[in-house]
Enzyme design. Structure first.
Site, mmCIF file in Angstrom:
data_model
loop_
_atom_site.group_PDB
_atom_site.id
_atom_site.type_symbol
_atom_site.label_atom_id
_atom_site.label_comp_id
_atom_site.label_asym_id
_atom_site.label_seq_id
_atom_site.Cartn_x
_atom_site.Cartn_y
_atom_site.Cartn_z
ATOM 1 N N ASP A 1 37.011 -97.089 -47.261
ATOM 2 C CA ASP A 1 36.129 -96.807 -46.129
ATOM 3 C C ASP A 1 36.404 -95.430 -45.526
ATOM 4 O OD1 ASP A 1 34.253 -97.952 -44.074
ATOM 5 O OD2 ASP A 1 35.954 -97.467 -42.797
ATOM 6 N N GLU B 1 33.923 -94.614 -50.460
ATOM 7 C CA GLU B 1 32.823 -94.648 -49.497
ATOM 8 C C GLU B 1 32.764 -93.250 -48.889
ATOM 9 O OE1 GLU B 1 30.610 -95.374 -45.636
ATOM 10 O OE2 GLU B 1 32.778 -95.317 -45.595
#
Ligand code: GLC
Length: 616
Positions: free
Chosen positions: A268, A310
């Protein structure tokens, strides 16, 4: 474990260490070598990794061995992903195990569950404010439930993908709490500034992720007596990776989760991991050193696992995230995703052609993650360079984002602008696919039919481009924006809740009923999925070639040597015979495999229709 098996595990680890140690050392030395006790620290890191390897179960080690024997296992044509919130899809982790049959019915092999680790008690950015990497969010289950789920998924040939939120922790994570209480070791886990002027210096070059709901990049915390770096929400404290203790702690958290059976880690907010004054503090070279080091540790302990970047940046900026096949295995192709929506809004395919032509070739084994929607907004800025190269100005981006903001009565799209009140700005766009594609505004069966064609067009692109396509929960049932009362207040604080509805059980029950829009959508998508699964031309690593043609609304490309995709991005029917002539596709050589409107005549490519053709 008996003596013989233990010997094997030790031998295995020794062999891997011999293969990866020097590179790992070099990576980490380049970041942390200036610390006097670096060698000790490194030795401890390896010891910790060895310990995690010793704890890895026989089942997971067997999985590692299988994956190492076929390193491109995730790039075949049967790979299909699904992304869901645990609570909104199935209540909790135990409920999720009950949904495995459904996932198998769809053909899913990769399941991304949005954050399920223990999250901050109040606001938590949909779980992206993690309070513990070692516990599951109690309302969703326990670590035992997680392990039971990963085992059941493995049995069903589905890999579990989980977010590894490595840029920040919640302000109630034990590290943050220790920092608040004045513990010097933990204060050093974060970027703290006594003097606001230091933040201002950084801010000159920083972008804001949530300018409305969380303006700025720094938050003053009374107990810290300092400003803490908070790229996202004020309660998400960025970790300081310049501190080797942070790296060691996070690497250990990753390896422990791998031992729970998580097979894919969505890294992330990866671009934000390293900060340097005078830079945008995104995508810095040190980020890649960190990611390579994490990959090295994965290779040592859990080589069957994958890393997914990501990094929502233009595709031309993504190659560093793959490295030379020694960094991430997968990355989101957000340019392709945004270009699909932009082409729809503009009824022209030039932006898609530009994005496809400039998509970098990946080192093998690696793959794009192709998607239509996700839990976040559609960010249009990833296309800014592509439009610039095409000679267009930012007005194109503005027009596209306005098309989806739900304010234009001529648009079929029922979306909402994200983090902007300015109708002229190229803000992000929120909304479920079905709402953005016209299901919500449809007045009659014909409108619904057209909305379905658009949905099949975008998903058809994700399925045929070459990568790991991921369905966002509810899209397969044409589920629209969340209009529940509880969602309204959440969405007022953060508009992304519009696309996070609870899976509609009525639609789910109607999925085999072709009289219902949800049933039509489900069946059509499933047909396409099943067809894709038997076409080796659609594997991630099969070649892809754009086919030049004069029709602005047409996107045409070839996969492998024998499959062609023709897609009409406009509301006009296109003359099929002349398109086929231009693309040199006589009926004697090419036959129709699939089209969105099975009963349509050979004379026209209908509005928003996609065709898959195969060489005879
Ligand atoms: C990622 C997530 C997003 C979240 C952010 C901060 O971009 O997709 O939902 O808000 O990270 O963790």
């Amino acid at each position: 474990m008996d003596g013989q098996k233990r010997m094997n595990a030790e031998d295995e680890y020794t062999a891997r260490l011999a293969a990866h140690r020097d590179k790992l050392h070099a990576c980490l030395y380049s970041l942390y070598g200036r610390h006097a006790d670096f060698e000790n620290w490194f030795a401890q890191l390896l010891q910790q990794a060895g310990h995690r390897h010793a704890q890895r179960s026989a089942a997971l080690r067997a999985l590692d061995a299988r994956r190492q024997a076929t390193p491109d296992w995730f790039a075949h044509e049967r790979m299909l992903g699904y992304c869901a919130y645990v609570d909104r899809f199935a209540g909790d982790l135990q409920g999720l195990a009950q949904r495995i049959d459904y996932l198998r019915e769809l053909g899913v092999r990769h399941l991304h569950l949005l954050p399920f680790l223990k999250m901050r008690a109040q606001d938590n950015d949909g779980g992206f404010a993690v309070s513990s990497f070692e516990a599951v969010e109690p309302s969703l289950g326990s670590m035992a439930d997680l392990e039971a789920l990963t085992a059941a998924l493995r049995e069903a040939d589905i890999s579990l993908c989980a977010d590894f939120v490595l840029n920040h922790v919640a302000d109630d994570h034990p590290w943050a709490q220790a920092a608040r209480s004045g513990d010097a070791q933990h204060r050093a886990f974060f970027h703290l500034f006594d003097d606001r002027a230091q933040c201002t210096q950084y801010e000159r070059h920083l972008h804001q992720v949530f300018p409305h709901s969380a303006p700025g990049n720094f938050t003053y915390v009374e107990e810290l007596g300092a400003w803490v770096w908070t790229t996202f929400y004020p309660y998400q404290w960025d970790l300081n990776y310049a501190n080797p203790q942070v790296f060691a702690a996070m690497a250990d958290a990753l390896l422990q989760l791998a031992n729970r059976g998580i097979e894919v880690f969505r890294l992330d907010s990866a671009p934000f991991l390293w900060k340097r004054l005078g830079s945008s503090c995104q995508n810095l070279p040190e980020v890649h050193v960190l990611l390579k080091a994490l990959r090295g540790l994965i290779e040592l302990v859990a080589p069957g696992c994958l890393l997914l970047a990501e990094a929502i940046v233009p595709s031309q900026e993504l190659p560093p995230y793959f490295g030379a096949g020694d960094e991430c295995h997968l990355a989101y192709h957000s340019s392709l995703m945004a270009a699909g929506w932009a082409a729809l809004a503009q009824e022209r395919s030039d932006i898609l052609r530009e994005v496809m032509a400039s998509t970098p070739t990946l080192p093998m084994p690696a793959s794009w993650l192709c998607y239509v929607r996700c839990h976040d907004d559609i960010g249009w800025q990833v296309l800014a360079n592509d439009y610039r190269r095409m000679g267009s100005g930012s007005h194109e981006l503005h027009a596209v984002s306005a098309f989806y903001n739900g304010r234009d009565p001529r648009s079929y799209a029922q979306g909402a602008a994200f983090q902007s009140d300015d109708p002229k700005a190229a803000h992000g766009s929120n909304g479920m696919s079905a709402s953005l594609l016209g299901f919500e505004r449809a007045r009659d069966a014909q409108d619904t039919e057209l909305a379905l064609r658009r949905l099949l067009l975008l998903y058809g692109l994700a399925f045929s481009f070459g990568g790991l396509p991921v369905i966002y929960m509810g899209d397969e049932l044409a589920q629209t924006n969340d209009r529940a009362d509880s969602a309204q207040s959440r969405a007022a604080a953060d508009g992304r809740w519009l696309q996070r509805p609870v899976l509609d059980s009525t639609r789910l029950a109607q999925r085999h009923d072709a009289q219902q829009p949800s049933g039509r959508c489900y069946q059509a998508l499933r047909e396409l999925i099943q067809l894709r699964a038997v076409l080796p031309e659609l594997a991630a690593n099969a070649p892809r070639q754009l086919l030049r043609n004069q029709e602005p609304a047409l996107l045409a490309f070839e996969r492998g040597a024998s499959l062609r995709v023709l897609a009409n991005f406009s509301s006009r029917p296109l003359p099929l015979p002349s398109l086929r002539a231009e693309l040199n596709m006589p009926a004697s050589d090419w036959h129709l495999l699939w089209r969105a409107q099975a009963s349509a005549s050979d004379e026209a490519l209908l509005p928003w229709e996609m065709l898959w053709m195969q060489r005879r």
